[in-house]
Scaffold this motif. Structure first.
Motif, PDB file in Angstrom:
ATOM      1  N   VAL A 148      28.771  42.087  43.573  1.00  5.66           N
ATOM      2  CA  VAL A 148      29.940  41.595  44.305  1.00  5.66           C
ATOM      3  C   VAL A 148      29.646  41.450  45.805  1.00  5.66           C
ATOM      4  O   VAL A 148      30.140  40.529  46.452  1.00  5.66           O
ATOM      5  CB  VAL A 148      31.176  42.490  44.075  1.00  5.66           C
ATOM      6  CG1 VAL A 148      31.636  42.408  42.628  1.00  5.66           C
ATOM      7  CG2 VAL A 148      30.936  43.922  44.504  1.00  5.66           C
ATOM      8  N   MET A 157      33.227  34.878  46.645  1.00  2.51           N
ATOM      9  CA  MET A 157      34.191  35.896  46.247  1.00  2.51           C
ATOM     10  C   MET A 157      34.779  36.513  47.509  1.00  2.51           C
ATOM     11  O   MET A 157      34.086  36.666  48.518  1.00  2.51           O
ATOM     12  CB  MET A 157      33.496  36.959  45.391  1.00  2.51           C
ATOM     13  CG  MET A 157      34.403  38.002  44.778  1.00  2.51           C
ATOM     14  SD  MET A 157      33.460  39.212  43.763  1.00  2.51           S
ATOM     15  CE  MET A 157      32.986  38.196  42.357  1.00  2.51           C
ATOM     16  N   GLN A 161      39.005  40.060  45.695  1.00  2.00           N
ATOM     17  CA  GLN A 161      38.545  39.758  44.333  1.00  2.00           C
ATOM     18  C   GLN A 161      37.466  40.749  43.892  1.00  2.00           C
ATOM     19  O   GLN A 161      37.453  41.187  42.747  1.00  2.00           O
ATOM     20  CB  GLN A 161      37.994  38.329  44.283  1.00  2.00           C
ATOM     21  CG  GLN A 161      39.052  37.251  44.430  1.00  2.00           C
ATOM     22  CD  GLN A 161      38.443  35.864  44.595  1.00  2.00           C
ATOM     23  OE1 GLN A 161      37.381  35.714  45.217  1.00  2.00           O
ATOM     24  NE2 GLN A 161      39.111  34.855  44.057  1.00  2.00           N
ATOM     25  N   ASP A 165      36.915  43.124  40.414  1.00  2.00           N
ATOM     26  CA  ASP A 165      36.009  42.419  39.512  1.00  2.00           C
ATOM     27  C   ASP A 165      35.385  43.399  38.518  1.00  2.00           C
ATOM     28  O   ASP A 165      34.980  44.504  38.900  1.00  2.00           O
ATOM     29  CB  ASP A 165      34.903  41.731  40.321  1.00  2.00           C
ATOM     30  CG  ASP A 165      34.082  40.777  39.468  1.00  2.00           C
ATOM     31  OD1 ASP A 165      33.156  41.249  38.775  1.00  2.00           O
ATOM     32  OD2 ASP A 165      34.369  39.575  39.493  1.00  2.00           O
ATOM     33  N   ARG A 168      32.053  44.980  39.564  1.00  2.00           N
ATOM     34  CA  ARG A 168      31.988  45.476  40.946  1.00  2.00           C
ATOM     35  C   ARG A 168      30.973  46.614  41.123  1.00  2.00           C
ATOM     36  O   ARG A 168      30.518  46.856  42.233  1.00  2.00           O
ATOM     37  CB  ARG A 168      33.365  45.925  41.416  1.00  2.00           C
ATOM     38  CG  ARG A 168      33.978  47.078  40.637  1.00  2.00           C
ATOM     39  CD  ARG A 168      35.403  47.339  41.082  1.00  2.00           C
ATOM     40  NE  ARG A 168      36.055  48.383  40.320  1.00  2.00           N
ATOM     41  CZ  ARG A 168      36.670  48.186  39.160  1.00  2.00           C
ATOM     42  NH1 ARG A 168      36.701  46.978  38.632  1.00  2.00           N
ATOM     43  NH2 ARG A 168      37.243  49.186  38.523  1.00  2.00           N
TER      44      ARG A 168
END
Length: 256
Positions: A148, A157, A161, A165, A168
């Motif tokens: 991420v 991203m 978000q 996620d 993540r």
């Protein structure tokens, strides 16, 4: 410059074992300022294997500080030290991979290590544990090596978000579970009044930068007991907010 610090770690509210390993060492150097090393590793793997991976790396770094650093202090360069640590970390990566193969399991660990000599620092970093510096604000010195974080950097991203996620927590590399490990290195100067904070990711998911700064800035940790008390306060705050991981933090204060 002199250095004082503390280490605080907690298994957390869910896990049965604490797979984090932490080390903090300070040494007097004849004719020079003190030298210091702080390292944190967040292990991963079934049963106690993550703990084994993180402890293996910390033990190797601790041995280096005790036995190799005194030899290096007579004549050293940050370039040579970074090359030495790069080789050491890659060697540990192969060692842990081979052990995992021998017991038919996968295991690995993050690594964030801060080394201070003669008023300057070097950071060696793999994974998503973090090194912060507190001056007039909380400054993150390392970049997370996660899926991420890479997506945010590439503009694909948003941080909002990323926070939700499903991937993540996916690391781009870690010691012992990546075919090739390439540590990131960071360098800088130390100033009196600096506070360095190293933490596993479980320490910083659900507390804010302001909360960390308020508890651990130079003025609010006049003695080691305050470092320990304020670190424990932040750990308990994480637990009350339902952080599910192991939680570890090391604090190093630079005194002019």
């Amino acid at each position: 410059m002199q250095y004082v610090g503390s280490v605080t770690t907690d298994v957390g509210i869910i896990k049965k074992t604490n797979q984090d390993s932490v080390c903090l060492k300070v040494a007097d150097v004849k004719g020079k300022e003190q030298a210091a090393m702080v390292a944190i590793c967040d292990g991963m793997g079934g049963l106690s294997k993550g703990e084994l991976a993180s402890a293996t790396v910390i033990r190797r770094l601790s041995d280096w500080f005790d036995n190799e650093l005194p030899i290096r202090l007579g004549k050293y360069s940050w370039k040579a030290l970074s090359e030495e640590f790069g080789k050491m970390i890659k060697g540990l990566n192969y060692e842990i991979i081979n052990y995992g193969k021998s017991v038919q399991t996968s295991l690995g660990t993050t690594l964030s290590m801060l080394l201070i000599i003669d008023g300057k620092y070097m950071i060696a970093h793999v994974g998503d544990s973090r090194v912060y510096r507190l001056r007039d604000k909380l400054e993150q010195l390392t970049e997370d090596q996660t899926y991420v974080a890479r997506e945010i950097k590439l503009g694909r991203m948003t941080p909002q978000q990323a926070a939700v996620d499903p991937q993540r927590n996916m690391l781009l590399q870690c010691v012992g579970a990546s075919t090739v490990v390439e540590p990131a290195f960071y360098y800088g100067d130390i100033a009196a009044g600096d506070v360095f904070v190293l933490c596993s990711d479980g320490f910083r998911h659900v507390v804010s930068a302001d909360e960390i700064y308020e508890s651990l800035n130079f003025s609010n940790i006049p003695e080691i007991k305050n470092m320990q008390e304020n670190s424990k306060y932040l750990i308990e705050l994480n637990k009350r907010r339902n952080e599910r991981d192991n939680i570890s933090v090391a604090v190093l204060k630079c005194i002019g």
